[in-house]
Design an enzyme around this catalytic site. Sequence first.
Site, PDB file in Angstrom:
ATOM      1  N   TYR A  68     -20.909  27.288 -30.552  1.00 38.88           N
ATOM      2  CA  TYR A  68     -21.614  27.984 -29.470  1.00 38.88           C
ATOM      3  C   TYR A  68     -20.648  28.988 -28.861  1.00 38.88           C
ATOM      4  O   TYR A  68     -19.498  28.636 -28.574  1.00 38.88           O
ATOM      5  CB  TYR A  68     -22.071  26.981 -28.405  1.00 38.88           C
ATOM      6  CG  TYR A  68     -22.785  27.610 -27.232  1.00 38.88           C
ATOM      7  CD1 TYR A  68     -22.175  27.681 -25.975  1.00 38.88           C
ATOM      8  CD2 TYR A  68     -24.071  28.132 -27.358  1.00 38.88           C
ATOM      9  CE1 TYR A  68     -22.823  28.258 -24.890  1.00 38.88           C
ATOM     10  CE2 TYR A  68     -24.730  28.708 -26.279  1.00 38.88           C
ATOM     11  CZ  TYR A  68     -24.104  28.765 -25.048  1.00 38.88           C
ATOM     12  OH  TYR A  68     -24.751  29.341 -23.984  1.00 38.88           O
ATOM     13  N   ASP A 127     -12.641  32.107 -30.316  1.00 32.37           N
ATOM     14  CA  ASP A 127     -13.348  31.917 -29.050  1.00 32.37           C
ATOM     15  C   ASP A 127     -12.665  30.745 -28.335  1.00 32.37           C
ATOM     16  O   ASP A 127     -12.951  29.581 -28.639  1.00 32.37           O
ATOM     17  CB  ASP A 127     -14.828  31.647 -29.298  1.00 32.37           C
ATOM     18  CG  ASP A 127     -15.563  31.425 -27.980  1.00 32.37           C
ATOM     19  OD1 ASP A 127     -16.796  31.313 -28.000  1.00 32.37           O
ATOM     20  OD2 ASP A 127     -14.889  31.336 -26.935  1.00 32.37           O
ATOM     21  N   LYS A 132     -13.770  29.809 -18.246  1.00 36.21           N
ATOM     22  CA  LYS A 132     -13.510  28.470 -17.695  1.00 36.21           C
ATOM     23  C   LYS A 132     -12.176  28.362 -16.957  1.00 36.21           C
ATOM     24  O   LYS A 132     -12.049  28.816 -15.822  1.00 36.21           O
ATOM     25  CB  LYS A 132     -13.651  27.435 -18.816  1.00 36.21           C
ATOM     26  CG  LYS A 132     -15.090  27.408 -19.399  1.00 36.21           C
ATOM     27  CD  LYS A 132     -15.257  26.395 -20.488  1.00 36.21           C
ATOM     28  CE  LYS A 132     -16.555  26.597 -21.229  1.00 36.21           C
ATOM     29  NZ  LYS A 132     -17.704  25.930 -20.617  1.00 36.21           N
TER      30      LYS A 132
HETATM   31  P1  KE4 Z   1     -20.272  30.935 -20.361  1.00 34.51           P
HETATM   32  O1  KE4 Z   1     -21.074  32.210 -20.558  1.00 34.51           O
HETATM   33  O2  KE4 Z   1     -21.159  29.714 -20.196  1.00 34.51           O
HETATM   34  O3  KE4 Z   1     -19.210  31.068 -19.266  1.00 34.51           O
HETATM   35  O4  KE4 Z   1     -19.409  30.696 -21.690  1.00 34.51           O
HETATM   36  C1  KE4 Z   1     -20.087  30.648 -22.917  1.00 34.51           C
HETATM   37  C2  KE4 Z   1     -19.217  29.910 -23.932  1.00 34.51           C
HETATM   38  C3  KE4 Z   1     -18.544  30.653 -24.884  1.00 34.51           C
HETATM   39  N1  KE4 Z   1     -17.753  30.049 -25.802  1.00 34.51           N
HETATM   40  C4  KE4 Z   1     -17.596  28.700 -25.813  1.00 34.51           C
HETATM   41  C5  KE4 Z   1     -16.711  28.074 -26.847  1.00 34.51           C
HETATM   42  C6  KE4 Z   1     -18.264  27.899 -24.847  1.00 34.51           C
HETATM   43  O5  KE4 Z   1     -18.112  26.551 -24.874  1.00 34.51           O
HETATM   44  C7  KE4 Z   1     -19.088  28.506 -23.888  1.00 34.51           C
HETATM   45  C8  KE4 Z   1     -19.852  27.721 -22.851  1.00 34.51           C
HETATM   46  N2  KE4 Z   1     -19.734  26.300 -22.919  1.00 34.51           N
HETATM   47  C9  KE4 Z   1     -20.837  25.540 -22.370  1.00 34.51           C
HETATM   48  C10 KE4 Z   1     -20.537  24.063 -22.627  1.00 34.51           C
HETATM   49  N3  KE4 Z   1     -20.939  23.692 -23.927  1.00 34.51           N
HETATM   50  C11 KE4 Z   1     -21.058  25.833 -20.923  1.00 34.51           C
HETATM   51  C12 KE4 Z   1     -21.970  24.865 -20.210  1.00 34.51           C
HETATM   52  C13 KE4 Z   1     -23.362  25.417 -20.052  1.00 34.51           C
HETATM   53  O6  KE4 Z   1     -23.865  26.102 -20.955  1.00 34.51           O
HETATM   54  O7  KE4 Z   1     -23.949  25.129 -18.982  1.00 34.51           O
END
Ligand code: KE4
Length: 430
Positions: A142, A237, A265
């Site tokens: 993801y 990533d 994060k």
């Molecule tokens: P954000 O747009 O949610 O800040 O980041 C996206 C993203 C990009 N790359 C990786 C490897 C990530 O894990 C994420 C976001 N992680 C999720 C948890 N699986 C955020 C939690 C959510 O979607 O509410």
Amino acid sequence: MEYSEALFRRAVQVMPGGVNSPVRAFRAVNMVPRFIERADGAYITDEDGRRYIDYVCSWGPMILGHNHPAVRTAVEQAVQNGLSFGAPTRGEVELARLMVDMVPHIEMVRMVNSGTEAVMSALRLARGATGRDKLIKFDGCYHGHCDSMLVNAGSSALAGGCPSSAGVPAGAARDTLTARYNDLNSVRALLEANSGQVAAVIVEPVAANMGVIPPAPGFLQGLRELCDEHGALLIFDEVITGFRLAPGGAQACFNVRADLVTFGKIIGGGMPVGAYAGSRALMELVAPCGPVYQAGTLSGNPVAMAAGLAQLRWLKEHAWIYDDLADKAAVLAQGLRKIAAAAGVPMQVNQIGSLLSPFFTAGPVTNAAQAKSSDTEAYARYFSGMLQRGIYLAPAQFEAMFLSDAHSREDIERTLCAAEEVLTPLFLSE
Ligand code: KE4
């Protein structure tokens, strides 16, 4: 739980699913979500006054624990000067400088507001730099919700049954090719079948959105060599692994150089910050220096920069915590494996650094297909039982458990005691 239930009834009237991010709706575990009122250290407290040991840690940012004095003080001081100026500030320079100093192979950084934005921008930069359109990602990984990444995506897209989302135009998805994690042959085949057309291979250097799946030995180095052979850029990533696995992230951990790295994060200390970074030659293709456009009203927000700076400075000055984090996670993982084995429950626990996740399956979990074979109903029962015992886990199988510096050995012991009661065939099959 009356306050959370009442709030949830109101929330679903005005927000899709009552939440601002799908995983928070607790649909994968068939429960009403807890509305969190406050958090301190390793603990979160819901609106009904129930306190939990928190293994979500806001999905990764809270590596020092919640409400850390160094971060809180920095934010309290920053807001005295105003919230946002839309102009360059000292904090952006200092955070970018600190990231360049801590992370190998990056010379320049562009701040954005989320991991999604960081990935979206890095992909555009890769396409602009190579003049190629196609991308390779991995099944179950993801990378946020930009159109081209919502193809065979992990996290809540996978748990919610829409790994390839509605609303993504065929044209946007057509150029996204999917390989199998830990399978270099699947990458080589795609590169050869699309020779000269692949702008980048994007990978979670440790997959953490189909549950935690570490890279097989040689996998990341193999991606580096394949990208060099085919003129594609390698994008790590590191939204999750950045500053989590080590001060220098996965590039330092595995000694593999990426061409572009995305962050999120931890670099925001709990505030909305993302970033992408790479060599000067690549990054100076980004506006206003070069032809790849990207912009953002709140990018580099001074309050968010203050939070991120405080957190990264603390991590740099206390780098010994990384060994302690990994050791605590290993104790937890090994304890869970022993409990499950003694109870005759088929369960794998993958752990690397301060990331871990259980899978209710008998076989090893090294890719998305194996992760998807695990018993998600058993996971839902496990989650519910642990929550009732004051342990707050990821409310979905295809996520990670995050440890923080604030988690004590007693917290780990308490978690294992709760698991001892829940990890029984009877409880998991009810
Ligand atoms: P954000 O747009 O949610 O800040 O980041 C996206 C993203 C990009 N790359 C990786 C490897 C990530 O894990 C994420 C976001 N992680 C999720 C948890 N699986 C955020 C939690 C959510 O979607 O509410």
